[in-house]
Write a protein that holds these residues in place. Structure first.
Motif, PDB file in Angstrom:
ATOM      1  N   ALA A 249       0.824  -1.218   0.000  1.00 18.43           N
ATOM      2  CA  ALA A 249       0.000   0.000   0.000  1.00 18.43           C
ATOM      3  C   ALA A 249       0.856   1.265   0.000  1.00 18.43           C
ATOM      4  O   ALA A 249       0.505   2.262   0.623  1.00 18.43           O
ATOM      5  CB  ALA A 249      -0.966   0.001   1.193  1.00 18.43           C
ATOM      6  N   LEU A 250       1.969   1.209  -0.721  1.00 15.92           N
ATOM      7  CA  LEU A 250       2.799   2.389  -0.873  1.00 15.92           C
ATOM      8  C   LEU A 250       2.189   3.322  -1.921  1.00 15.92           C
ATOM      9  O   LEU A 250       1.528   2.875  -2.858  1.00 15.92           O
ATOM     10  CB  LEU A 250       4.217   1.988  -1.297  1.00 15.92           C
ATOM     11  CG  LEU A 250       4.994   1.183  -0.241  1.00 15.92           C
ATOM     12  CD1 LEU A 250       6.264   0.601  -0.842  1.00 15.92           C
ATOM     13  CD2 LEU A 250       5.325   2.064   0.948  1.00 15.92           C
ATOM     14  N   ARG A 251       2.422   4.629  -1.784  1.00 13.53           N
ATOM     15  CA  ARG A 251       1.796   5.596  -2.680  1.00 13.53           C
ATOM     16  C   ARG A 251       2.590   5.815  -3.962  1.00 13.53           C
ATOM     17  O   ARG A 251       2.224   6.644  -4.782  1.00 13.53           O
ATOM     18  CB  ARG A 251       1.584   6.930  -1.960  1.00 13.53           C
ATOM     19  CG  ARG A 251       0.560   6.832  -0.835  1.00 13.53           C
ATOM     20  CD  ARG A 251       0.109   8.187  -0.369  1.00 13.53           C
ATOM     21  NE  ARG A 251      -0.727   8.864  -1.349  1.00 13.53           N
ATOM     22  CZ  ARG A 251      -1.093  10.137  -1.257  1.00 13.53           C
ATOM     23  NH1 ARG A 251      -0.667  10.880  -0.257  1.00 13.53           N
ATOM     24  NH2 ARG A 251      -1.868  10.682  -2.170  1.00 13.53           N
ATOM     25  N   GLY A 252       3.677   5.084  -4.135  1.00  9.70           N
ATOM     26  CA  GLY A 252       4.400   5.161  -5.396  1.00  9.70           C
ATOM     27  C   GLY A 252       3.568   4.594  -6.531  1.00  9.70           C
ATOM     28  O   GLY A 252       2.819   3.631  -6.359  1.00  9.70           O
ATOM     29  N   ARG A 253       3.677   5.205  -7.703  1.00 14.02           N
ATOM     30  CA  ARG A 253       2.931   4.742  -8.892  1.00 14.02           C
ATOM     31  C   ARG A 253       3.913   4.542 -10.038  1.00 14.02           C
ATOM     32  O   ARG A 253       4.785   5.371 -10.285  1.00 14.02           O
ATOM     33  CB  ARG A 253       1.855   5.757  -9.281  1.00 14.02           C
ATOM     34  CG  ARG A 253       2.356   7.180  -9.318  1.00 14.02           C
ATOM     35  CD  ARG A 253       1.272   8.201  -9.616  1.00 14.02           C
ATOM     36  NE  ARG A 253       1.791   9.545  -9.452  1.00 14.02           N
ATOM     37  CZ  ARG A 253       2.578  10.164 -10.322  1.00 14.02           C
ATOM     38  NH1 ARG A 253       2.925   9.543 -11.443  1.00 14.02           N
ATOM     39  NH2 ARG A 253       3.030  11.384 -10.093  1.00 14.02           N
ATOM     40  N   LEU A 254       3.785   3.398 -10.699  1.00 12.46           N
ATOM     41  CA  LEU A 254       4.674   3.099 -11.813  1.00 12.46           C
ATOM     42  C   LEU A 254       4.543   4.166 -12.894  1.00 12.46           C
ATOM     43  O   LEU A 254       3.439   4.599 -13.232  1.00 12.46           O
ATOM     44  CB  LEU A 254       4.347   1.732 -12.390  1.00 12.46           C
ATOM     45  CG  LEU A 254       4.708   0.527 -11.510  1.00 12.46           C
ATOM     46  CD1 LEU A 254       4.195  -0.759 -12.132  1.00 12.46           C
ATOM     47  CD2 LEU A 254       6.212   0.446 -11.277  1.00 12.46           C
ATOM     48  N   ALA A 255       5.673   4.600 -13.424  1.00  8.94           N
ATOM     49  CA  ALA A 255       5.686   5.649 -14.445  1.00  8.94           C
ATOM     50  C   ALA A 255       6.762   5.342 -15.476  1.00  8.94           C
ATOM     51  O   ALA A 255       7.765   4.672 -15.173  1.00  8.94           O
ATOM     52  CB  ALA A 255       5.948   7.019 -13.803  1.00  8.94           C
ATOM     53  N   GLU A 256       6.559   5.821 -16.680  1.00 13.50           N
ATOM     54  CA  GLU A 256       7.559   5.702 -17.739  1.00 13.50           C
ATOM     55  C   GLU A 256       8.428   6.956 -17.748  1.00 13.50           C
ATOM     56  O   GLU A 256       7.949   8.058 -17.465  1.00 13.50           O
ATOM     57  CB  GLU A 256       6.874   5.561 -19.093  1.00 13.50           C
ATOM     58  CG  GLU A 256       6.025   4.304 -19.253  1.00 13.50           C
ATOM     59  CD  GLU A 256       6.867   3.050 -19.365  1.00 13.50           C
ATOM     60  OE1 GLU A 256       8.098   3.176 -19.546  1.00 13.50           O
ATOM     61  OE2 GLU A 256       6.300   1.950 -19.256  1.00 13.50           O
ATOM     62  N   PRO A 257       9.720   6.827 -18.066  1.00 14.78           N
ATOM     63  CA  PRO A 257      10.556   8.027 -18.190  1.00 14.78           C
ATOM     64  C   PRO A 257       9.969   8.973 -19.230  1.00 14.78           C
ATOM     65  O   PRO A 257       9.374   8.532 -20.225  1.00 14.78           O
ATOM     66  CB  PRO A 257      11.903   7.465 -18.658  1.00 14.78           C
ATOM     67  CG  PRO A 257      11.911   6.044 -18.179  1.00 14.78           C
ATOM     68  CD  PRO A 257      10.486   5.580 -18.275  1.00 14.78           C
ATOM     69  N   PRO A 258      10.066  10.275 -19.026  1.00 16.02           N
ATOM     70  CA  PRO A 258       9.537  11.236 -19.999  1.00 16.02           C
ATOM     71  C   PRO A 258      10.152  11.015 -21.383  1.00 16.02           C
ATOM     72  O   PRO A 258      11.298  10.557 -21.486  1.00 16.02           O
ATOM     73  CB  PRO A 258       9.952  12.598 -19.425  1.00 16.02           C
ATOM     74  CG  PRO A 258      10.173  12.338 -17.965  1.00 16.02           C
ATOM     75  CD  PRO A 258      10.681  10.937 -17.871  1.00 16.02           C
ATOM     76  N   PRO A 259       9.421  11.298 -22.445  1.00 14.09           N
ATOM     77  CA  PRO A 259       9.972  11.154 -23.793  1.00 14.09           C
ATOM     78  C   PRO A 259      11.278  11.922 -23.943  1.00 14.09           C
ATOM     79  O   PRO A 259      11.394  13.070 -23.514  1.00 14.09           O
ATOM     80  CB  PRO A 259       8.872  11.749 -24.686  1.00 14.09           C
ATOM     81  CG  PRO A 259       7.616  11.609 -23.893  1.00 14.09           C
ATOM     82  CD  PRO A 259       8.024  11.790 -22.460  1.00 14.09           C
ATOM     83  N   GLY A 260      12.256  11.269 -24.499  1.00 12.50           N
ATOM     84  CA  GLY A 260      13.537  11.919 -24.710  1.00 12.50           C
ATOM     85  C   GLY A 260      14.435  11.988 -23.493  1.00 12.50           C
ATOM     86  O   GLY A 260      15.529  12.576 -23.560  1.00 12.50           O
ATOM     87  N   ALA A 261      14.014  11.399 -22.379  1.00 11.02           N
ATOM     88  CA  ALA A 261      14.832  11.455 -21.163  1.00 11.02           C
ATOM     89  C   ALA A 261      16.146  10.715 -21.372  1.00 11.02           C
ATOM     90  O   ALA A 261      16.193   9.656 -22.005  1.00 11.02           O
ATOM     91  CB  ALA A 261      14.081  10.841 -19.987  1.00 11.02           C
ATOM     92  N   GLU A 262      17.212  11.270 -20.849  1.00  8.09           N
ATOM     93  CA  GLU A 262      18.539  10.679 -20.925  1.00  8.09           C
ATOM     94  C   GLU A 262      19.135  10.623 -19.523  1.00  8.09           C
ATOM     95  O   GLU A 262      18.910  11.523 -18.715  1.00  8.09           O
ATOM     96  CB  GLU A 262      19.459  11.514 -21.830  1.00  8.09           C
ATOM     97  CG  GLU A 262      19.032  11.573 -23.292  1.00  8.09           C
ATOM     98  CD  GLU A 262      19.303  10.280 -24.028  1.00  8.09           C
ATOM     99  OE1 GLU A 262      20.081   9.449 -23.487  1.00  8.09           O
ATOM    100  OE2 GLU A 262      18.733  10.091 -25.119  1.00  8.09           O
ATOM    101  N   PRO A 263      19.910   9.578 -19.217  1.00  7.37           N
ATOM    102  CA  PRO A 263      20.561   9.539 -17.905  1.00  7.37           C
ATOM    103  C   PRO A 263      21.659  10.585 -17.812  1.00  7.37           C
ATOM    104  O   PRO A 263      22.150  11.083 -18.841  1.00  7.37           O
ATOM    105  CB  PRO A 263      21.146   8.123 -17.857  1.00  7.37           C
ATOM    106  CG  PRO A 263      21.374   7.761 -19.292  1.00  7.37           C
ATOM    107  CD  PRO A 263      20.245   8.413 -20.055  1.00  7.37           C
ATOM    108  N   ALA A 264      22.025  10.938 -16.614  1.00 10.51           N
ATOM    109  CA  ALA A 264      23.158  11.835 -16.413  1.00 10.51           C
ATOM    110  C   ALA A 264      24.409  11.216 -17.025  1.00 10.51           C
ATOM    111  O   ALA A 264      24.517   9.991 -17.168  1.00 10.51           O
ATOM    112  CB  ALA A 264      23.367  12.088 -14.928  1.00 10.51           C
ATOM    113  N   VAL A 265      25.353  12.036 -17.386  1.00 13.47           N
ATOM    114  CA  VAL A 265      26.586  11.525 -17.974  1.00 13.47           C
ATOM    115  C   VAL A 265      27.376  10.729 -16.940  1.00 13.47           C
ATOM    116  O   VAL A 265      27.905   9.649 -17.239  1.00 13.47           O
ATOM    117  CB  VAL A 265      27.444  12.684 -18.524  1.00 13.47           C
ATOM    118  CG1 VAL A 265      28.790  12.161 -19.026  1.00 13.47           C
ATOM    119  CG2 VAL A 265      26.697  13.405 -19.640  1.00 13.47           C
TER     120      VAL A 265
END
Length: 342
Positions: free
Chosen positions: A200-216
């Motif tokens: 019952a955690l309030r976290g909700r599955l989400a997809e990374p935003p379009p075009g998202a890139e990880p930090a270098v």
């Protein structure tokens, strides 16, 4: 809530001057083998009780004899999630369900204080502590394989072989936390979603935003626990070089520092976790579960890597169907060098 009294038991919080009660209880239950060393120092216990980093709850007879103890550790006094531990039920109190009564008292205190919940690592050498956590509404969110050092004595274990033991990770919710996105790696998305629902955690599955890139570059913090002979790595910023950085640090910790296990926490609130976590598979870093981490916002995905520790299904006792399903997933994700079929 500070005190609760029935005809046979008094439940109350310890005051700062009573730190020796915890120290005495730990020595009675574990001798010198308990793997968190500060609990043997009454002055250190007193300091933590005084500044709010530790809350200590006891069950006593009306005459003041100790029956059960449980503590809640906080990284800072204002934390919304605490770490429950140092649970000791003395022999005279066995069979009276005092663990559950004491933990409910502690949970009521945390609820009144506005905390979101508490987590605990519970031995998987036997089912008794796990059943008690299930009874108060806590649920398994992962398994820490090889977490408990072989030096810790446990007279309730199902066998007497001295070896590293695993721990089931439980979360007990007491209030709603904040709503937050959970950026799960695709391979672990389903099991993370099931765990969020069950706990019952309030976290909700989400997809990374379009075009998202990880930090270098990855920002990584290393914390070595000499008492456990392990390390916890926290990637506060998982970058494109995550596997390279973790591989180098893990090699040093295993071969220079001679540690038995390394655990890696990745922030699930960061899209970078979904983008780069699967790069770790080639290193043999495997799934452990969902955990809180005071260095990261929200929950983290914990991964684990074992060195010279072989785990079988028979080594880990579980107390619920949900726990069995989760353990099966954790064991199946281990590299073959770290597991054998049960």
């Amino acid at each position: 809530m500070t005190t609760s009294t029935t005809d046979d038991v008094v439940l109350r919080r310890l005051g700062p001057a009573e730190g020796a009660i915890l120290t005495s209880a730990i020595r009675t239950a574990y001798g010198p083998s308990y793997d968190i060393r500060w609990v043997y120092d009454a002055d250190e216990v007193r300091a933590r009780l005084t500044d709010g980093r530790y809350v200590s709850v006891v069950a006593e007879t009306p005459g003041g004899d100790l029956l059960c103890h449980m503590g809640l550790a906080l990284a800072t006094p204002g934390d919304v999630v605490g770490h429950a531990g140092q649970a000791v039920t003395l022999a005279a109190a066995r069979g009276r369900h005092l663990f559950t009564r004491t933990k409910r008292f502690l949970m009521d205190w945390a609820r009144d204080r506005g905390m979101a919940g508490m987590y605990s690592e519970v031995t998987a050498a036997h089912p008794y502590s796990q059943k008690a956590n299930l009874a108060v509404g806590a649920w398994e969110t992962g398994f820490l394989l090889g977490w408990i050092p072989a030096t810790v004595a446990n007279d309730a274990a199902t066998d007497t072989v001295r070896r590293r033991r695993s721990a089931a990770f439980f979360y007990a919710k007491v209030n709603d936390g904040h709503d937050r996105p959970v950026y799960a790696p695709p391979r672990h998305r389903e099991v993370i979603g099931r765990t969020l629902d069950r706990s019952a955690l309030r976290g909700r599955l989400a997809e990374p935003p379009p075009g998202a890139e990880p930090a270098v570059r990855t920002v990584l913090h290393t914390e070595i626990d000499r008492d456990h002979n392990l390390a916890v790595l926290t990637a506060t910023e998982p970058g494109a070089d995550l596997a390279e950085v973790v591989g180098a640090v893990r090699h040093r910790l295993f071969h220079h520092d001679r540690l038995d296990a390394v655990y890696l926490d990745l922030p699930l609130v960061s899209p970078g976790t979904a983008l780069v976590a699967e790069d770790l598979e080639a290193l043999g870093v495997s799934y452990a579960g969902i955990f809180p981490n005071h260095r990261a916002d929200g929950d983290v995905l914990r991964m684990q890597s074992l060195h010279g520790i072989r785990i079988t299904a028979d080594d880990v006792v579980v107390a619920s169907d949900h726990g069995r399903e989760l353990l099966d997933y954790v064991l199946a994700d281990l590299p073959h060098t770290s597991r054998q079929p049960g």
